[in-house]
Every structure is written in structure tokens, then in C-alpha cells.
Scaffold this motif. Sequence first.
Motif, PDB file in Angstrom:
ATOM      1  N   GLY A 242      72.620  22.143  17.449  1.00 35.69           N
ATOM      2  CA  GLY A 242      72.831  22.425  19.553  1.00 35.69           C
ATOM      3  C   GLY A 242      72.224  23.600  19.835  1.00 35.69           C
ATOM      4  O   GLY A 242      71.600  24.408  18.967  1.00 35.69           O
ATOM      5  N   LEU A 243      71.660  22.797  20.682  1.00 40.06           N
ATOM      6  CA  LEU A 243      71.308  24.205  21.715  1.00 40.06           C
ATOM      7  C   LEU A 243      71.837  23.824  22.493  1.00 40.06           C
ATOM      8  O   LEU A 243      72.000  22.891  23.610  1.00 40.06           O
ATOM      9  CB  LEU A 243      69.247  24.214  21.407  1.00 40.06           C
ATOM     10  N   VAL A 244      71.827  25.486  23.758  1.00 34.52           N
ATOM     11  CA  VAL A 244      72.593  25.450  24.938  1.00 34.52           C
ATOM     12  C   VAL A 244      71.409  26.627  25.518  1.00 34.52           C
ATOM     13  O   VAL A 244      71.585  27.741  25.238  1.00 34.52           O
ATOM     14  CB  VAL A 244      73.868  25.603  25.025  1.00 34.52           C
ATOM     15  N   ILE A 245      71.110  26.461  27.027  1.00 31.67           N
ATOM     16  CA  ILE A 245      70.493  27.254  27.859  1.00 31.67           C
ATOM     17  C   ILE A 245      71.082  28.063  29.144  1.00 31.67           C
ATOM     18  O   ILE A 245      71.365  26.726  29.855  1.00 31.67           O
ATOM     19  CB  ILE A 245      69.006  26.360  28.022  1.00 31.67           C
ATOM     20  N   ILE A 246      71.775  28.918  28.751  1.00 33.69           N
ATOM     21  CA  ILE A 246      72.289  29.544  30.209  1.00 33.69           C
ATOM     22  C   ILE A 246      71.185  29.736  31.264  1.00 33.69           C
ATOM     23  O   ILE A 246      70.063  30.342  30.676  1.00 33.69           O
ATOM     24  CB  ILE A 246      72.650  30.557  29.680  1.00 33.69           C
ATOM     25  N   CYS A 247      71.664  29.102  32.606  1.00 31.97           N
ATOM     26  CA  CYS A 247      70.590  29.690  33.693  1.00 31.97           C
ATOM     27  C   CYS A 247      71.475  29.698  34.782  1.00 31.97           C
ATOM     28  O   CYS A 247      72.217  29.415  35.031  1.00 31.97           O
ATOM     29  CB  CYS A 247      69.786  27.843  33.614  1.00 31.97           C
ATOM     30  N   ALA A 248      70.802  31.495  35.165  1.00 37.59           N
ATOM     31  CA  ALA A 248      72.039  32.132  35.972  1.00 37.59           C
ATOM     32  C   ALA A 248      71.592  32.099  37.586  1.00 37.59           C
ATOM     33  O   ALA A 248      70.392  32.396  37.673  1.00 37.59           O
ATOM     34  CB  ALA A 248      72.407  33.653  35.677  1.00 37.59           C
ATOM     35  N   ASP A 249      71.576  30.955  38.531  1.00 37.61           N
ATOM     36  CA  ASP A 249      71.544  30.965  39.866  1.00 37.61           C
ATOM     37  C   ASP A 249      71.688  32.113  40.290  1.00 37.61           C
ATOM     38  O   ASP A 249      72.633  32.353  40.691  1.00 37.61           O
ATOM     39  CB  ASP A 249      71.022  29.834  40.129  1.00 37.61           C
TER      40      ASP A 249
ATOM     41  N   GLY B  38      79.685  29.030  16.717  1.00 39.09           N
ATOM     42  CA  GLY B  38      79.887  29.658  15.151  1.00 39.09           C
ATOM     43  C   GLY B  38      78.007  29.251  15.755  1.00 39.09           C
ATOM     44  O   GLY B  38      76.868  29.157  14.893  1.00 39.09           O
ATOM     45  N   GLY B  39      78.141  29.674  16.778  1.00 38.81           N
ATOM     46  CA  GLY B  39      76.155  30.117  17.728  1.00 38.81           C
ATOM     47  C   GLY B  39      75.608  31.101  15.613  1.00 38.81           C
ATOM     48  O   GLY B  39      75.918  32.028  15.598  1.00 38.81           O
ATOM     49  N   SER B  40      74.497  30.876  15.973  1.00 37.48           N
ATOM     50  CA  SER B  40      73.578  31.703  14.375  1.00 37.48           C
ATOM     51  C   SER B  40      72.661  32.450  15.407  1.00 37.48           C
ATOM     52  O   SER B  40      72.030  33.819  14.819  1.00 37.48           O
ATOM     53  CB  SER B  40      73.385  30.495  13.858  1.00 37.48           C
ATOM     54  N   VAL B  41      71.763  32.043  16.043  1.00 39.38           N
ATOM     55  CA  VAL B  41      70.809  32.339  16.880  1.00 39.38           C
ATOM     56  C   VAL B  41      70.456  31.919  18.276  1.00 39.38           C
ATOM     57  O   VAL B  41      70.778  31.617  19.247  1.00 39.38           O
ATOM     58  CB  VAL B  41      69.275  31.747  16.862  1.00 39.38           C
TER      59      VAL B  41
ATOM     60  N   ALA C  78      61.800  33.523  24.464  1.00 44.39           N
ATOM     61  CA  ALA C  78      63.197  33.076  23.901  1.00 44.39           C
ATOM     62  C   ALA C  78      63.370  31.711  24.360  1.00 44.39           C
ATOM     63  O   ALA C  78      64.861  31.433  22.940  1.00 44.39           O
ATOM     64  CB  ALA C  78      64.553  33.703  24.976  1.00 44.39           C
ATOM     65  N   LEU C  79      62.815  30.985  24.765  1.00 49.45           N
ATOM     66  CA  LEU C  79      63.801  29.330  24.837  1.00 49.45           C
ATOM     67  C   LEU C  79      63.252  29.015  23.458  1.00 49.45           C
ATOM     68  O   LEU C  79      63.482  28.375  22.916  1.00 49.45           O
ATOM     69  CB  LEU C  79      62.704  28.826  26.101  1.00 49.45           C
ATOM     70  N   GLU C  80      61.929  29.295  23.413  1.00 49.40           N
ATOM     71  CA  GLU C  80      61.139  28.765  22.261  1.00 49.40           C
ATOM     72  C   GLU C  80      61.701  29.459  20.546  1.00 49.40           C
ATOM     73  O   GLU C  80      62.129  28.324  19.918  1.00 49.40           O
ATOM     74  CB  GLU C  80      59.357  29.179  21.817  1.00 49.40           C
ATOM     75  N   THR C  81      61.964  30.034  20.268  1.00 49.26           N
ATOM     76  CA  THR C  81      62.788  30.963  19.241  1.00 49.26           C
ATOM     77  C   THR C  81      64.187  30.283  19.214  1.00 49.26           C
ATOM     78  O   THR C  81      64.335  29.579  18.018  1.00 49.26           O
ATOM     79  CB  THR C  81      62.848  32.375  19.885  1.00 49.26           C
ATOM     80  N   ALA C  82      64.444  29.985  20.185  1.00 53.95           N
ATOM     81  CA  ALA C  82      66.000  29.346  20.218  1.00 53.95           C
ATOM     82  C   ALA C  82      65.851  27.569  19.866  1.00 53.95           C
ATOM     83  O   ALA C  82      66.249  27.283  18.945  1.00 53.95           O
ATOM     84  CB  ALA C  82      66.564  29.000  20.887  1.00 53.95           C
ATOM     85  N   ILE C  83      64.626  27.064  20.451  1.00 53.80           N
ATOM     86  CA  ILE C  83      64.521  25.768  19.843  1.00 53.80           C
ATOM     87  C   ILE C  83      63.952  25.384  18.840  1.00 53.80           C
ATOM     88  O   ILE C  83      64.500  25.332  17.836  1.00 53.80           O
ATOM     89  CB  ILE C  83      63.160  25.180  20.652  1.00 53.80           C
TER      90      ILE C  83
ATOM     91  N   GLY D  23      68.214  23.777  12.208  1.00 55.37           N
ATOM     92  CA  GLY D  23      69.789  23.096  12.184  1.00 55.37           C
ATOM     93  C   GLY D  23      70.595  24.697  12.733  1.00 55.37           C
ATOM     94  O   GLY D  23      72.195  24.363  11.512  1.00 55.37           O
ATOM     95  N   ALA D  24      70.499  25.364  13.175  1.00 53.53           N
ATOM     96  CA  ALA D  24      71.055  26.579  13.784  1.00 53.53           C
ATOM     97  C   ALA D  24      71.467  26.317  15.062  1.00 53.53           C
ATOM     98  O   ALA D  24      70.991  26.569  15.893  1.00 53.53           O
ATOM     99  CB  ALA D  24      70.224  27.882  13.199  1.00 53.53           C
ATOM    100  N   ARG D  25      72.898  26.347  15.225  1.00 51.47           N
ATOM    101  CA  ARG D  25      73.189  26.355  16.794  1.00 51.47           C
ATOM    102  C   ARG D  25      72.517  27.621  17.624  1.00 51.47           C
ATOM    103  O   ARG D  25      72.878  28.576  16.985  1.00 51.47           O
ATOM    104  CB  ARG D  25      74.641  26.440  16.919  1.00 51.47           C
ATOM    105  N   SER D  26      72.323  27.363  18.383  1.00 56.49           N
ATOM    106  CA  SER D  26      71.240  28.541  19.209  1.00 56.49           C
ATOM    107  C   SER D  26      71.606  28.741  20.762  1.00 56.49           C
ATOM    108  O   SER D  26      71.906  27.875  21.387  1.00 56.49           O
ATOM    109  CB  SER D  26      69.309  28.324  19.306  1.00 56.49           C
ATOM    110  N   LEU D  27      71.354  29.582  21.321  1.00 58.06           N
ATOM    111  CA  LEU D  27      71.193  30.031  22.363  1.00 58.06           C
ATOM    112  C   LEU D  27      70.240  30.622  23.165  1.00 58.06           C
ATOM    113  O   LEU D  27      69.357  31.723  22.933  1.00 58.06           O
ATOM    114  CB  LEU D  27      72.271  30.801  23.409  1.00 58.06           C
TER     115      LEU D  27
END
Lengths: 191, 591
Positions: B97-104, B19-22, B56-61, B67-71
Motif C-alpha cells: 500500500g501507498l498513501v499520499i497525505i496532502c494537506a490543503d 504496519g507502515g514501513s517507509v 519524497a513521493l518517488e521514494t515512497a513509490i 513490497g513495503a507499506r509506504s507514505l
Amino acid sequence: METKNILMVGVGGQGTILASKILSEGLVELGYDVKMSEIHGMSQRGGSVSTQIRYGKEVFAPTIGAGEADIMVSFETMEAARYIGMVKPDAKIIINRYRIFPPDVLAGECDYPDTIIDDLSAKLDVISLDAAGIAAGLGNPKCMNIVLLGALIKGMGLDTADWDSIIAKMVKPQFVELNRKALRAGMDAVE
Amino acid sequence: MKKLLTANEAIARGFYEAGGSVASAYPGTPSTEILENISNYKDELYCEWAPNEKVALETAIGAAIVGARSLAAMKHVGLNVAADPLFTAAYTGINAGLVIICADDPECHSSQNEQDNRHYARSAKIAMLEPSNSQEAKDMVRMALEISEEYDVPVMMRTTTRVNHSKSVVEIGERTELPMKPYTKDRMKYDAIPAISRQLHKKIEKRQLKLAEYSDSCALNFIVDNGAKVGVVAAGAAYQYSRDVFGDKANFFKVGMSYPMPIEAIRKFAMGLDKLYVIEELDPFMEEEIRAAGIDCIGKEIIPVCGELNSSIIRKAVFGEELPLAEVKTTVVGRPPALCAGCPHRGAFVQLGRYYKDAIVCGDIGCYALGGSAPYNAKDCAICMGAGVSLAHGMKKAFNHYGQTDRKVVAVIGDSTFFHTGINSLTGMLWNNGNALVIILDNRTTGMTGHQENPGTGYTLDGGKANIISIEEVVRALGAKNVRTVNPLDLAAMKEALDWGFGLNEPAVIITRYPCALKKYSPEDKEEFGTLDKCIIDAGKCIGCRACVRTGCPALVFNKENKKVVIDQGQCTGCSICMQVCPKDAISKKG
């Protein structure tokens, strides 16, 4: 069954990725667990590229280490030598007799090594083929990658899958027939 | 339905299904395809490219707060840029919910360093999940969003190149459509001013304890019991390598939630074992936590800290075994990546290398990183995104301070990188009366990562029309008086611009404007740049001097036997750089 390891190597832009996608789909259809790994990024700029496909009952590691490949298909002659440390001593090696000169050879700074197929054949089970010539004979040199895929499929004894319908799912409609022919031509080339 | 997906594709699918939105991201290998795949679901969610990872992160925050599930997705070094919002969003928490994907990128396959971003989770005091295959990657996005909401915490999902870019089988599910969570004003939660932040800090210390309890009991961390006396603790790709290497000779503690670490669960696992190995890539992150808890283990004294792991490395480290190799003696010539045939960056580097060998060239992050290699040898240094301009500025200020005012210093930066953080660096230089020369290589796209739109291209992520932000207008608005836009394929114009820029004792900006040779032209590109006729060579006139070959174009082949150059018509784009450097006019345009 023990997990089998396939290594496909070549030069960025040679279509190793499409070939490995078709192969992986086929392996899934055959009921195997499959993992496939490739490297993106700078290697797209004419550098050396490699794709690894592992299949079996349950596959864990997404990649292989030194001395683990059961078969290697080299889309370009010299790349076979570059990755030779990755194969088992009894591995099958399929080499395309097709050269892409690296920058130092293009510039005349050094020669393209001439004896690679002989060097490898002296110790290993090597089949070489002119996939570019076969592809050109089918009317489109660009299907060279699928000719090599055909050779690989035959080499691993995977020719029982319904590759015709897998190709139909994976390529644009106008190229389906060409790629089917290319795959068969590749299989025939290693018989 | 089962599908073979990369973890990047699976993360996109997971966000959609949960149900991710942004979603927002800045492209960077190996994370780029996450947002590209999320955009496949653009009819049911919103996604966009940001000019950099911080944005990108600030937009998601922001989206998560209302109230939108964000990534937000980024490569490891991108989180350095986004670290500022990360550390304080950890205080405020979220709403949806907020998920931050970080690719090493262990092994630096496509990066300037191989930093271990797991330290960020510990440092920012947020939860961290680590998938080891594509199915886990998909499932963990949903878990991350749920943990995020349950514990009011941004959740980081840390991947590595081998996870991001490996395909494995994934069970596809349906999307859960979620209503927006109601937003209520709550300054005591969201307004991070000192008086409030001091209270928030106490709150997140309590949250840490709850997250640790959760980690000890959650299904993301599980045991594979083979009845062995040896145990292995591993996460991510290292877990998969370990399964192959140890087989049934070990019990496994698979860590899926690696911060806070499930320490009490590991303590229980370790009881009764003769030996406990911690197998992890890069730093001893888990090992240090385990040792600090007083649990004895074997880790980095045998497992390398540098580079990527694989089964062979682990097998050798643990069992001292090496597989037999094929014994073959043969010759191999290096095949380094090179600028493509027709690359518009070539003109700038050919002229810099030919006429300004003494200039200090500060590079940046992009395809033009290749400008430092032969035959151009036109780069001294590179640090990170946007750094070229500020490095050059600092060098120039230092030279000026010591009276060496005639030293030539130039920054070279791409268009997307300019918008990323180069714009800040140029602001600093222009404000502080700096006088380095800045070259902005505008190839009308984000080249290295595979042609993403950027603020200068006129299009958004989903291909929609957008405001074109003109680099020249931006640079002038910042106060640059000396600005020139040139076609880098015109070597005379390129040299003239360099002579002009280096000749000034003031800040100067040269914008080289020509599309990437691999770019699919937009209607605007077609109108501005048209098409080029390919180049052909008159073998009778060619004297084999190799001046053309020294431009490093892969379409030019020197035949050692007849001492002539051939132009590969399949590769030639007609850029005509070779034609311009030929002393014998042996090269001409076809037709």
C-alpha cells in the motif's frame, strides 16, 4: 450540555499552546468530548496567535466563528480587542495587563492604545489581572501563562478537576511545583 | 487508551499501527508534524526528510513497489512538485500500500495560494479519502493502505489546516507487524514506456469503475438520519461545521471517500428530500459531480469559494442568521509577523533596502518572505519554492534582450529552498549564461516550518550524522565562478558583497552563512559561530534618530516621551546590527 467555547489569544511565544494543552487534558479527564484548534506557521514570528478549545457532550466543529466564545483569555492586553468579534455579548473576558508592542509601536510610528481595558469593561464582563507580576512574585515570570490558565479555569468553573496531577503529567519535573503554584495564584486572582 | 491528538499526530500513529514501513516528506505547513511524529516510531520503521516532495513521493513509490507499506506527506503546493510521479504511479499501481497525505490550506494561513487539491485525485484517477477529525485521520490511513493494495492504486488522503492542526480524542491501538510483500519483476506493470502505458491506461479506466462501486458501498461514506426533509452532503471540516449549524434539522451524508464520489449512494440519499445542500470548502468539487449526475443541489451559489469556512459563515449563508456580537468601540494596532531579534536575514535585507532600492528582488518561500514588508521593502515578487532564481534569470534575460543591461535583478532564497528546487533554477541560469545576482540565505536549518534538518545541516530526521552537502561546493560545481560566503551580521561585508555582485556583468552567488536566531546549535555550529555578547545602549549618547529601529528588530523599543531607544535584554541576541547602524556609537557590547 451545550458545547462551551474557550478562546485564548496572545502573541507568538507567550505559551498559549502549553496552557491550552493542559486545559484540554483536564477537560478530557472531566469526561468531556474536546476539540482544540490552533494556527502554526508565520504567526510564530511574533504575530498574533489564537487557540480555540471546545468541550461538551459531543463536539463537532474544531473552530468557532464570530460571536461564539463563552470566555476569552487574552495573554496580552491589545489582543483582547483584536478578537472581540469572536465573543458572545455576555462572555467573560480575562485580560492580562501585559503589553507587547507591535512593530509600529516599537518604531514610534504610533501609540499603543491606552484605553482597551476601559473600552471593553464598559460593555462586557471583564476581569483584568497582572499575571506577569503574579508570576514574578512566584519566582519565574515564564509561568505567566499558567497563572492565566488558573484564572480561566476558575472563570469557567472547572476547578473540580485534579489539575495538580494533570500538571505533573504535562510539564518537566523541575517545573511541576512552580506551575501548580501559578495555577492556584491565577485561580485566586479572579475570586 | 484514548488520547487527544492532532490529525497530524493521528496520521503518524495510523501509519505505525497499520504496519507502515517507509515514510518520506518535505516539511510544509500544515503537514510538517506528520513525519516528525512518524519518527517517534523510528525503531520499527524507516523515515526520512526528502529534499523536495517529488523525491519524497518517488521514494515512497519505490518502497511500495518492492513490497513495503509506504507514505509520503506534503502540503498542497508540494503536490504540484510531486505531480509528475503521481500521475504515472497511478498507471503502474503499487505492490504494498501507498498513501499520499496532502494537506490543503484554505485561507492561506501559511501558503502562497489556496488551491483545492481534490482535483488531483480526479485528474490522476486515484482514490481519495478525507478525514474530518483525528480519529478518522488515524483510521483512514489504514483504510487507505488497504484500498491501495486491494485496487492496486496509490491513495491520496486530503486534509485541511483545521483538520491537521486540531486536536480531538483518538482511541490508540497496537501495531500490526507485516512481512514484506514479495516483489516479482513485471515490466508490463512497472515500466511506463508508451507501448506499456497505453495498456495501463485501459486498466486504470476499469479500476475507476470498481473504485466507484466500492465508494458507493463503503463505510467511509455514511448517513446520519434525523428524519428531516433537508439533506446535507459534506466532507472534512465542513462536515463538522455543518453538524453544528444544522443540528437535527437535516439528514447528513458524510463523505469520507470523496473520489470516486459515492454518486449512487447520494442519489438514494437525495430521494424524498425537499432540499439538498452541498457544503464544501474551496471549489465546487463534489457539487459538480453531483450536478453532473443529474441530482439537484444548492452549493456555491450560497457557500463562498474563497477562504476557509466556519459555522458562522455557513449559518449566515443557509439560514441568513448572524449571532449577536459584543458592541465595543476600541482601537487595535496591527501585529504582522516580523523577522526575529537576531535573525541573520536582517543584515541582507537592511543592506538591500538601504543601498539597492532600484534593484528588482525576487523572493522565495521561507521566513525571508518578510523581507518585502516595512522597514526593509526589499522584495518585488514571490511565486513558489525555488522560483526566485529562475524568475530573476528570466527578468535579466528580458532586460538584456531589450538593451536594458544595467537593470539590477537579484534572487533571494534560503538554504532548504535552494536544495528543494533552487538548485535546478541555478543550474538553468548558469548553463544559459544568465547574469542575475543570487543570494542564498543559509541559516543552517529549515526555519519557517520549525527547524527541520536539510541536506546542508549535517543531520538526518532522526538526529543521525549525515554528509554535509556544502552549498558553496555545489554552486561552484555547477560552474559559478563568482561565489562569496559572508557573515550577514557584518553589514560592511554584506554591502561590499552586494556592490561586488551587482558590479559584475556575470552570474554571481552570495551565500550568507549564519544560524537562525532560534536554532539549537549543533556541535559544529558552536565551533563555527560561538556565542555573542548582548548589546546595550548608552542613553546619554542616544539622540533618538531611530536609525536602529529602522532595522526592524523587535528587541529595540523607542520611547516617544524621552526620545530614547531601549534594548530589551530578554530578546537581544547580540547580533549587533543596531550597533553598526547607530551614527553616534551609542550602542556597545555588554562585558
